[in-house]
Design a protein around this motif. Structure first.
Motif, PDB file in Angstrom:
ATOM      1  N   GLU A  97       0.841  -1.194   0.000  1.00  0.00           N
ATOM      2  CA  GLU A  97       0.000   0.000   0.000  1.00  0.00           C
ATOM      3  C   GLU A  97       0.878   1.246   0.000  1.00  0.00           C
ATOM      4  OE1 GLU A  97      -2.768   2.711  -0.162  1.00  0.00           O
ATOM      5  OE2 GLU A  97      -3.258   0.566  -0.305  1.00  0.00           O
ATOM      6  N   PRO A  98       0.820   2.089  -1.050  1.00  0.00           N
ATOM      7  CA  PRO A  98       1.694   3.275  -1.095  1.00  0.00           C
ATOM      8  C   PRO A  98       1.252   4.383  -0.150  1.00  0.00           C
ATOM      9  CG  PRO A  98       0.277   3.209  -3.028  1.00  0.00           C
ATOM     10  CD  PRO A  98       0.050   1.924  -2.288  1.00  0.00           C
ATOM     11  N   ARG A  99      -0.036   4.490   0.126  1.00  0.00           N
ATOM     12  CA  ARG A  99      -0.539   5.562   0.996  1.00  0.00           C
ATOM     13  C   ARG A  99      -0.522   5.077   2.438  1.00  0.00           C
ATOM     14  NH1 ARG A  99      -6.240   7.349  -0.761  1.00  0.00           N
ATOM     15  NH2 ARG A  99      -5.734   9.096   0.625  1.00  0.00           N
ATOM     16  N   LYS A 100       0.346   5.652   3.218  1.00  0.00           N
ATOM     17  CA  LYS A 100       0.482   5.280   4.618  1.00  0.00           C
ATOM     18  C   LYS A 100      -0.518   6.052   5.476  1.00  0.00           C
ATOM     19  CE  LYS A 100       3.902   2.794   3.188  1.00  0.00           C
ATOM     20  NZ  LYS A 100       3.719   1.350   2.979  1.00  0.00           N
ATOM     21  N   TYR A 101      -0.529   5.717   6.763  1.00  0.00           N
ATOM     22  CA  TYR A 101      -1.423   6.396   7.702  1.00  0.00           C
ATOM     23  C   TYR A 101      -1.117   7.884   7.759  1.00  0.00           C
ATOM     24  CZ  TYR A 101      -4.059   7.180  12.040  1.00  0.00           C
ATOM     25  OH  TYR A 101      -4.954   7.629  12.977  1.00  0.00           O
ATOM     26  N   GLU A 102       0.160   8.252   7.644  1.00  0.00           N
ATOM     27  CA  GLU A 102       0.579   9.645   7.760  1.00  0.00           C
ATOM     28  C   GLU A 102       0.396  10.426   6.466  1.00  0.00           C
ATOM     29  OE1 GLU A 102       2.510   7.041   8.270  1.00  0.00           O
ATOM     30  OE2 GLU A 102       2.537   6.883  10.472  1.00  0.00           O
ATOM     31  N   ASP A 103      -0.117   9.804   5.430  1.00  0.00           N
ATOM     32  CA  ASP A 103      -0.233  10.472   4.130  1.00  0.00           C
ATOM     33  C   ASP A 103      -1.682  10.746   3.735  1.00  0.00           C
ATOM     34  OD1 ASP A 103       2.539  10.311   3.865  1.00  0.00           O
ATOM     35  OD2 ASP A 103       2.435   8.328   2.938  1.00  0.00           O
ATOM     36  N   ARG A 104      -2.583  10.710   4.663  1.00  0.00           N
ATOM     37  CA  ARG A 104      -4.002  10.845   4.341  1.00  0.00           C
ATOM     38  C   ARG A 104      -4.626  12.013   5.104  1.00  0.00           C
ATOM     39  NH1 ARG A 104      -6.077   5.300   2.655  1.00  0.00           N
ATOM     40  NH2 ARG A 104      -4.191   4.047   2.412  1.00  0.00           N
ATOM     41  N   GLY A 105      -5.689  12.557   4.533  1.00  0.00           N
ATOM     42  CA  GLY A 105      -6.354  13.697   5.156  1.00  0.00           C
ATOM     43  C   GLY A 105      -7.238  13.323   6.322  1.00  0.00           C
ATOM     44  N   TRP A 106      -8.026  12.253   6.163  1.00  0.00           N
ATOM     45  CA  TRP A 106      -8.923  11.841   7.252  1.00  0.00           C
ATOM     46  C   TRP A 106      -8.137  11.400   8.484  1.00  0.00           C
ATOM     47  CZ3 TRP A 106     -13.813  12.859   7.957  1.00  0.00           C
ATOM     48  CH2 TRP A 106     -14.648  13.105   6.876  1.00  0.00           C
ATOM     49  N   THR A 107      -7.042  10.713   8.285  1.00  0.00           N
ATOM     50  CA  THR A 107      -6.267  10.262   9.443  1.00  0.00           C
ATOM     51  C   THR A 107      -5.615  11.432  10.174  1.00  0.00           C
ATOM     52  OG1 THR A 107      -4.370   9.863   7.975  1.00  0.00           O
ATOM     53  CG2 THR A 107      -5.809   7.995   8.456  1.00  0.00           C
ATOM     54  N   LEU A 108      -5.308  12.535   9.477  1.00  0.00           N
ATOM     55  CA  LEU A 108      -4.795  13.724  10.161  1.00  0.00           C
ATOM     56  C   LEU A 108      -5.844  14.282  11.110  1.00  0.00           C
ATOM     57  CD1 LEU A 108      -2.696  15.975  10.571  1.00  0.00           C
ATOM     58  CD2 LEU A 108      -3.735  17.168   8.631  1.00  0.00           C
ATOM     59  N   LEU A 109      -7.079  14.375  10.630  1.00  0.00           N
ATOM     60  CA  LEU A 109      -8.172  14.846  11.486  1.00  0.00           C
ATOM     61  C   LEU A 109      -8.342  13.940  12.693  1.00  0.00           C
ATOM     62  CD1 LEU A 109     -10.759  16.560  12.016  1.00  0.00           C
ATOM     63  CD2 LEU A 109     -11.977  14.931  10.556  1.00  0.00           C
ATOM     64  N   GLU A 110      -8.395  12.621  12.474  1.00  0.00           N
ATOM     65  CA  GLU A 110      -8.635  11.686  13.567  1.00  0.00           C
ATOM     66  C   GLU A 110      -7.466  11.668  14.549  1.00  0.00           C
ATOM     67  OE1 GLU A 110     -11.084   8.842  10.421  1.00  0.00           O
ATOM     68  OE2 GLU A 110      -9.233   8.143  11.338  1.00  0.00           O
ATOM     69  N   GLU A 111      -6.240  11.753  14.035  1.00  0.00           N
ATOM     70  CA  GLU A 111      -5.063  11.704  14.901  1.00  0.00           C
ATOM     71  C   GLU A 111      -4.999  12.909  15.826  1.00  0.00           C
ATOM     72  OE1 GLU A 111      -0.257  10.874  14.421  1.00  0.00           O
ATOM     73  OE2 GLU A 111      -1.401  11.711  12.748  1.00  0.00           O
ATOM     74  N   ILE A 112      -5.254  14.103  15.314  1.00  0.00           N
ATOM     75  CA  ILE A 112      -5.213  15.306  16.150  1.00  0.00           C
ATOM     76  C   ILE A 112      -6.325  15.278  17.188  1.00  0.00           C
ATOM     77  CG2 ILE A 112      -5.474  17.810  16.117  1.00  0.00           C
ATOM     78  CD1 ILE A 112      -4.036  17.890  13.494  1.00  0.00           C
ATOM     79  N   LEU A 113      -7.506  14.823  16.797  1.00  0.00           N
ATOM     80  CA  LEU A 113      -8.616  14.754  17.755  1.00  0.00           C
ATOM     81  C   LEU A 113      -8.330  13.749  18.862  1.00  0.00           C
ATOM     82  CD1 LEU A 113     -11.701  14.907  15.360  1.00  0.00           C
ATOM     83  CD2 LEU A 113     -10.652  16.762  16.668  1.00  0.00           C
TER      84      LEU A 113
END
Length: 555
Positions: free
Chosen positions: A358-374
């Protein structure tokens, strides 16, 4: 036709399948046991109870035995209940499976009442009034117990009926719901529109709880994921999950209110394909192991899970088969689902590892940025865990506590202002472009995600306590935090123990103290600034000048 009459015990007797019958009220001109028709006087039929009540002479009058039985039977009950209905006429044959719960209970009451009348007739009225009343009480208790058992059977049947699919019956139901929704819209109201306010600390009574109760957000039982692993199949979207594996809304909210973070879990993960988030069960196997240890820690046999693919009505891979009702529920549920990541009383789990292909990691996505900060910004403890390279079959952990201790986040992301969040989102977008893939699979999310973060940020700044211990924050993270705290209007406690804050961070905090009149406690123990006399003297001076209790400044 429907027959409604008060039974001798004062309870209604209803039958939707019986024909309409004349009910005879007791009066001077209408005897309690009416004379049978002429065709029946010659032995041709009619009610067996009425025939046996006739005198041997055939005069059409009740016998002394029947009169005594009638007096004993009617003495303890209202006159409105003293009528006679031929029982054989009430027992009408109906197709199997068409009887409702109320109708089956009514049939059982009528059968018991018939046996009671025959017993009174055979005894010749020898039962006194007290015995009649005691027997009536026993019959009432029997009826209540029978109703309870039938209700349990109905409840079990409802729970084990699969969730509705897109068939003809569902289409008819959806049409009725759409018609009801249209009528409600004409009146200026929406069917599933929540009325409560969002909250990051309240359980029962908040908007999230209201949406769970109404079914806009479905809570999945942990046993469902265990069942999927047992049968070697990926977890399904909500439409295909049997009702027996979904929590009923009111029941789940009550358990959440009782157990808090010990009962409810939300999962942050990456979608590994456009059509299904986990086609090869990569996340499923890890989630099952996490849930197993999670239930051991809190000593619960069953917990609830919020997972977007299973908790919201999904549009489907090839075409959108959702009903109008499901689309409405999806819209309301999506807006509030992200509050679960920041809620103090919900355990948040991050599954950050993806397959090597999978080329798109957890740190490379927009939704995961929102969820991680929350998740990192939420208050409380033992309510956020990060699992990266997790082997579900490993036995290296001595017990469940050790299992979760190794999943504590070594570094938390500080909360950001909406402007800072947009900047961070743009930075990820630039990195995604270099790797030639989009930040969001859906272009609409580029505008939707910043709005969702701003909504939750407006709740965060109203918090009364913020605690970020062992977050591995330096002075740079403190600068970002101060930008958020400067807008807090109700903050009473700020806990930043065991970080890497030095003199620069202490200066930023000292500048902030005068703008926080509600702040009563500041904890900075375990930071390098505690060993710097210049930093400690500065903080004590400002704290004293604002006339705050010195015992609440912890250095």
């Amino acid at each position: 036709m429907t027959i409604s009459a008060a039974s001798p015990l004062g309870s209604p007797v209803a039958s939707s399948s019986a024909p309409q019958l004349p009910l005879l009220s007791p009066s001077a001109s209408a005897p309690l046991f009416p004379k049978p028709p002429a065709s029946q006087e010659s032995g041709g039929g009619g009610s067996s109870f009425a025939r046996r009540s006739q005198s041997p002479a055939g005069a059409g009058q009740p016998s002394p035995t029947a009169l005594a039985a009638r007096a004993t039977y009617t003495s303890g009950f209202p006159k409105a209940a003293t009528f006679h209905v031929p029982w054989k006429q009430l027992h009408v044959r109906v197709p199997a499976g068409t009887r409702t719960l109320a109708q089956r209970l009514a049939d059982r009451q009528r059968d018991s009442q018939r046996e009671w009348e025959e017993t009174l007739e055979l005894k010749g009225g020898s039962l006194n009034r007290s015995m009649s009343l005691s027997a009536s009480s026993a019959f009432a208790k029997f009826s209540a117990g029978a109703a309870a058992k039938l209700e349990l059977l109905e409840q079990a049947r409802r729970e084990f009926v699969p969730a509705p699919l897109d068939d003809a019956e569902t289409a008819q139901t959806s049409k009725r719901v759409a018609t009801a929704a249209g009528s409600a819209a004409k009146l200026g109201a929406k069917v599933y529109k929540p009325t409560a306010r969002s909250s990051l600390t309240i359980t029962k009574g908040c908007r999230l709880a209201q949406l769970i109760e109404s079914g806009c957000i479905g809570l999945v039982r942990s046993s469902y994921f265990e069942d999927c692993e047992l049968h070697d199949r990926p977890f399904s979207m909500r439409q295909l999950i049997p009702n027996s594996f979904m929590w009923r809304g009111p029941e789940a909210v009550n358990l959440w209110w009782k157990h808090g973070k010990c009962f409810l879990m939300v999962v942050s993960y990456t979608w590994l394909s456009r059509d299904h988030p986990d086609p090869n069960q990569t996340h499923l196997r890890k989630l099952v192991r996490i849930l197993e240890e999670y239930k051991k820690v809190w000593e619960l046999h069953e917990v609830a899970v919020i997972l977007d693919y299973c908790s919201l009505w999904q549009p489907g891979a090839r075409m959108d088969t959702r009903t109008a009702e499901q689309k409405e529920q999806f819209d309301y549920g999506l807006r509030e689902l992200n509050v679960a990541y920041a809620h103090k009383a919900i355990t948040a789990v991050k599954l950050t590892e993806v397959p090597a292909s999978e080329p798109r990691k957890y740190e490379d996505r927009g939704w995961t940025l929102l969820e991680e900060i929350l998740i990192d910004s939420k208050g409380g403890d033992w309510n956020r865990w990060t699992f990266g390279d997790l082997d579900p079959e490993s036995t290296q952990w001595a017990d469940s506590v050790v299992f979760f201790m190794q999943a504590r986040s070594l570094r938390l992301r500080p909360p950001l202002t909406p402007q800072r969040f947009v900047q961070e989102l743009e930075s990820r977008r630039q990195r995604a472009r270099l790797k030639d893939y989009p930040l969001f699979s859906n272009e609409k999310d580029n505008e939707e995600v910043p709005k969702l973060y701003e909504d939750i940020y407006s709740q965060l700044i109203h918090s009364s306590k913020l605690a970020y211990e062992n977050a591995d924050w330096s002075d740079e993270e403190v600068v970002l935090l101060v930008e958020v705290i400067a807008r807090c209007d109700r903050l009473e406690k700020l806990v930043l123990n065991n970080n890497r804050i030095s003199l620069q961070g202490a200066s930023e905090i000292a500048k902030l103290i005068p703008s926080l009149p509600t702040l009563k406690l500041l904890a900075l123990s375990g930071n390098p600034l505690c060993r710097d006399p210049q930093a400690t003297d500065l903080l004590r001076l400002v704290w004293m000048r604002e006339k705050k209790p010195m015992r609440n400044l912890m250095l």
